[in-house]
Design a protein around this motif. Sequence first.
Motif, PDB file in Angstrom:
ATOM      1  N   ASP A  30    -101.372 -10.452  56.744  1.00 11.54           N
ATOM      2  CA  ASP A  30    -102.023 -11.707  57.106  1.00 11.54           C
ATOM      3  C   ASP A  30    -101.190 -12.851  56.540  1.00 11.54           C
ATOM      4  N   ALA A  31    -101.632 -14.059  56.775  1.00 14.06           N
ATOM      5  CA  ALA A  31    -100.843 -15.229  56.384  1.00 14.06           C
ATOM      6  C   ALA A  31    -100.579 -15.260  54.886  1.00 14.06           C
ATOM      7  N   GLU A  32    -101.577 -14.877  54.082  1.00 15.57           N
ATOM      8  CA  GLU A  32    -101.402 -14.887  52.629  1.00 15.57           C
ATOM      9  C   GLU A  32    -100.342 -13.873  52.195  1.00 15.57           C
ATOM     10  N   GLY A  33    -100.430 -12.665  52.771  1.00 10.41           N
ATOM     11  CA  GLY A  33     -99.445 -11.637  52.442  1.00 10.41           C
ATOM     12  C   GLY A  33     -98.056 -12.015  52.916  1.00 10.41           C
ATOM     13  N   HIS A  34     -97.965 -12.615  54.105  1.00  6.50           N
ATOM     14  CA  HIS A  34     -96.672 -13.033  54.632  1.00  6.50           C
ATOM     15  C   HIS A  34     -96.029 -14.082  53.731  1.00  6.50           C
ATOM     16  N   SER A  35     -96.813 -15.040  53.274  1.00 13.63           N
ATOM     17  CA  SER A  35     -96.293 -16.107  52.432  1.00 13.63           C
ATOM     18  C   SER A  35     -95.778 -15.567  51.105  1.00 13.63           C
ATOM     19  N   ALA A  36     -96.564 -14.669  50.486  1.00 14.63           N
ATOM     20  CA  ALA A  36     -96.148 -14.096  49.204  1.00 14.63           C
ATOM     21  C   ALA A  36     -94.871 -13.274  49.356  1.00 14.63           C
ATOM     22  N   LEU A  37     -94.793 -12.494  50.416  1.00 13.86           N
ATOM     23  CA  LEU A  37     -93.612 -11.665  50.647  1.00 13.86           C
ATOM     24  C   LEU A  37     -92.387 -12.533  50.940  1.00 13.86           C
ATOM     25  N   ALA A  38     -92.557 -13.568  51.735  1.00 17.99           N
ATOM     26  CA  ALA A  38     -91.438 -14.453  52.062  1.00 17.99           C
ATOM     27  C   ALA A  38     -90.894 -15.131  50.810  1.00 17.99           C
ATOM     28  N   ASP A  39     -91.783 -15.598  49.930  1.00 15.62           N
ATOM     29  CA  ASP A  39     -91.343 -16.253  48.693  1.00 15.62           C
ATOM     30  C   ASP A  39     -90.527 -15.294  47.833  1.00 15.62           C
ATOM     31  N   LEU A  44     -84.635 -12.945  46.438  1.00 13.97           N
ATOM     32  CA  LEU A  44     -83.720 -11.798  46.427  1.00 13.97           C
ATOM     33  C   LEU A  44     -82.546 -11.988  47.377  1.00 13.97           C
ATOM     34  N   GLN A  45     -82.736 -12.788  48.440  1.00 11.49           N
ATOM     35  CA  GLN A  45     -81.699 -13.048  49.443  1.00 11.49           C
ATOM     36  C   GLN A  45     -81.094 -11.752  50.000  1.00 11.49           C
ATOM     37  N   PRO A  46     -81.904 -10.904  50.638  1.00 12.09           N
ATOM     38  CA  PRO A  46     -81.363  -9.677  51.235  1.00 12.09           C
ATOM     39  C   PRO A  46     -80.474 -10.000  52.435  1.00 12.09           C
ATOM     40  N   GLY A  47     -79.498  -9.116  52.682  1.00 11.55           N
ATOM     41  CA  GLY A  47     -78.606  -9.336  53.811  1.00 11.55           C
ATOM     42  C   GLY A  47     -79.301  -9.189  55.145  1.00 11.55           C
ATOM     43  N   LEU A  48     -80.316  -8.320  55.195  1.00 13.00           N
ATOM     44  CA  LEU A  48     -81.022  -8.075  56.448  1.00 13.00           C
ATOM     45  C   LEU A  48     -82.408  -7.516  56.140  1.00 13.00           C
ATOM     46  N   VAL A  49     -83.397  -7.979  56.873  1.00 14.29           N
ATOM     47  CA  VAL A  49     -84.757  -7.439  56.805  1.00 14.29           C
ATOM     48  C   VAL A  49     -85.017  -6.719  58.119  1.00 14.29           C
ATOM     49  N   LEU A  50     -85.379  -5.446  58.030  1.00 15.38           N
ATOM     50  CA  LEU A  50     -85.526  -4.625  59.227  1.00 15.38           C
ATOM     51  C   LEU A  50     -86.953  -4.125  59.352  1.00 15.38           C
ATOM     52  N   MET A  51     -87.496  -4.216  60.557  1.00 12.48           N
ATOM     53  CA  MET A  51     -88.820  -3.663  60.842  1.00 12.48           C
ATOM     54  C   MET A  51     -88.855  -3.152  62.275  1.00 12.48           C
ATOM     55  N   LEU A  65     -90.912 -14.774  58.020  1.00 14.08           N
ATOM     56  CA  LEU A  65     -89.702 -14.498  57.241  1.00 14.08           C
ATOM     57  C   LEU A  65     -88.514 -15.284  57.786  1.00 14.08           C
ATOM     58  N   GLN A  66     -88.434 -15.397  59.110  1.00 14.85           N
ATOM     59  CA  GLN A  66     -87.346 -16.183  59.695  1.00 14.85           C
ATOM     60  C   GLN A  66     -87.484 -17.656  59.349  1.00 14.85           C
ATOM     61  N   ALA A  67     -88.710 -18.149  59.363  1.00 12.54           N
ATOM     62  CA  ALA A  67     -88.936 -19.548  59.014  1.00 12.54           C
ATOM     63  C   ALA A  67     -88.520 -19.833  57.578  1.00 12.54           C
ATOM     64  N   ALA A  68     -88.527 -18.775  56.747  1.00 13.70           N
ATOM     65  CA  ALA A  68     -88.100 -18.917  55.349  1.00 13.70           C
ATOM     66  C   ALA A  68     -86.587 -18.806  55.211  1.00 13.70           C
ATOM     67  N   GLY A  69     -85.885 -18.581  56.328  1.00 11.61           N
ATOM     68  CA  GLY A  69     -84.434 -18.533  56.300  1.00 11.61           C
ATOM     69  C   GLY A  69     -83.842 -17.148  56.169  1.00 11.61           C
ATOM     70  N   LEU A  70     -84.631 -16.103  56.361  1.00 10.43           N
ATOM     71  CA  LEU A  70     -84.149 -14.723  56.233  1.00 10.43           C
ATOM     72  C   LEU A  70     -83.710 -14.181  57.578  1.00 10.43           C
ATOM     73  N   ARG A  71     -82.717 -13.298  57.568  1.00 14.03           N
ATOM     74  CA  ARG A  71     -82.264 -12.623  58.792  1.00 14.03           C
ATOM     75  C   ARG A  71     -83.171 -11.425  59.039  1.00 14.03           C
ATOM     76  N   VAL A  72     -83.841 -11.432  60.177  1.00 20.89           N
ATOM     77  CA  VAL A  72     -84.819 -10.392  60.499  1.00 20.89           C
ATOM     78  C   VAL A  72     -84.406  -9.693  61.788  1.00 20.89           C
ATOM     79  N   ALA A  73     -84.404  -8.365  61.761  1.00 23.21           N
ATOM     80  CA  ALA A  73     -84.133  -7.567  62.949  1.00 23.21           C
ATOM     81  C   ALA A  73     -85.360  -6.723  63.258  1.00 23.21           C
ATOM     82  N   VAL A  74     -85.774  -6.747  64.509  1.00 18.45           N
ATOM     83  CA  VAL A  74     -86.899  -5.927  64.974  1.00 18.45           C
ATOM     84  C   VAL A  74     -86.331  -4.918  65.958  1.00 18.45           C
ATOM     85  N   ILE A  75     -86.479  -3.635  65.650  1.00 16.37           N
ATOM     86  CA  ILE A  75     -85.843  -2.594  66.447  1.00 16.37           C
ATOM     87  C   ILE A  75     -86.882  -1.730  67.151  1.00 16.37           C
ATOM     88  N   ASN A  76     -86.414  -1.006  68.152  1.00 19.36           N
ATOM     89  CA  ASN A  76     -87.245  -0.029  68.840  1.00 19.36           C
ATOM     90  C   ASN A  76     -87.587   1.108  67.876  1.00 19.36           C
TER      91      ASN A  76
END
Length: 316
Positions: A30-39, A44-51, A65-76
Amino acid sequence: MVGIDVASAHVDVACLGAVLPSELAHVSNDAEGHSALADALVKLQPGLVLMEATGGYEAALACALQAAGLRVAVINPRMARDFARAMQRLAKTDRIDAATLAEFAAVLAQRPDCERFVRPLSEPEQQDLAALVTRRRQLVAMQLSERQRLRLARPVTRPSIDALLEAIARQLDDVDAEMVRHVEQHHAVMAKLLQSVAGIGRIAAATLIAELPELGRLNRRQICALVGVAPYAKDSGSSRGRRRITGGRFEVRRALYMATLTATRFNPAIRAFYERLLAAGKLKKVALIACMRKLITHLNAITRDHLNAHNQSFTA
């Protein structure tokens, strides 16, 4: 690298090369969990976030996560399953899946074409258009099902089916009107650009805008593979198998197929190409897929040119 296993109510997070606070290894979806995880991930500045794509449950988190400036990949999900099998990972839990995705992220990050896996940031207007396109598709499927039932229905059930068909038709009219209004308000320039190509109507243009945000941002081979119209070799030793298309985004490919059928009649370049392939002995289906590839390549090129011109004018 970070892997995130997404469920409807929660997400499990695994991180390679850094320590994630234990309270963030399992957070609410949810929004609260997303915000905490993004912060936490921004620090940590990971090179890639994959889901994985999970029917839409991942969309809000990916955007956050993208709005926070992280590189996010969503795969099949199939890609993740194949990777897990290759790693001989037989057990399956949410935590194990997250760890597997983190390892997969490390592999993808080393690829020169990693950017084609990275999800473009979706604007709220694009998400709304995608929802309208999906709803229209659902209504059309319901309409087709009821029409098929009507053909074999007993007289006693026909009034019920007729009433439902009328209701679906009204809903379709409403969704179509809302979709047209939304496109004119938020995507008028892009829609006009796409519809300038003979064969691309308003439904095809809306589908491409909503469900193919990578259009114009990838090269021709990448965009064809993403849509699922790129032929792949099936060779082994001295055997030479027939090239076949596989994978890709089914709904985009279906819209492109219908647009190409129209283009083979009314688009001079596509029609000439199609007729030339048939004259060379190609099967109609093979020729049509080649035309789909040519059409999406052209759309990708004109969109790329438009985006480049827009960026140059903006920087100037």
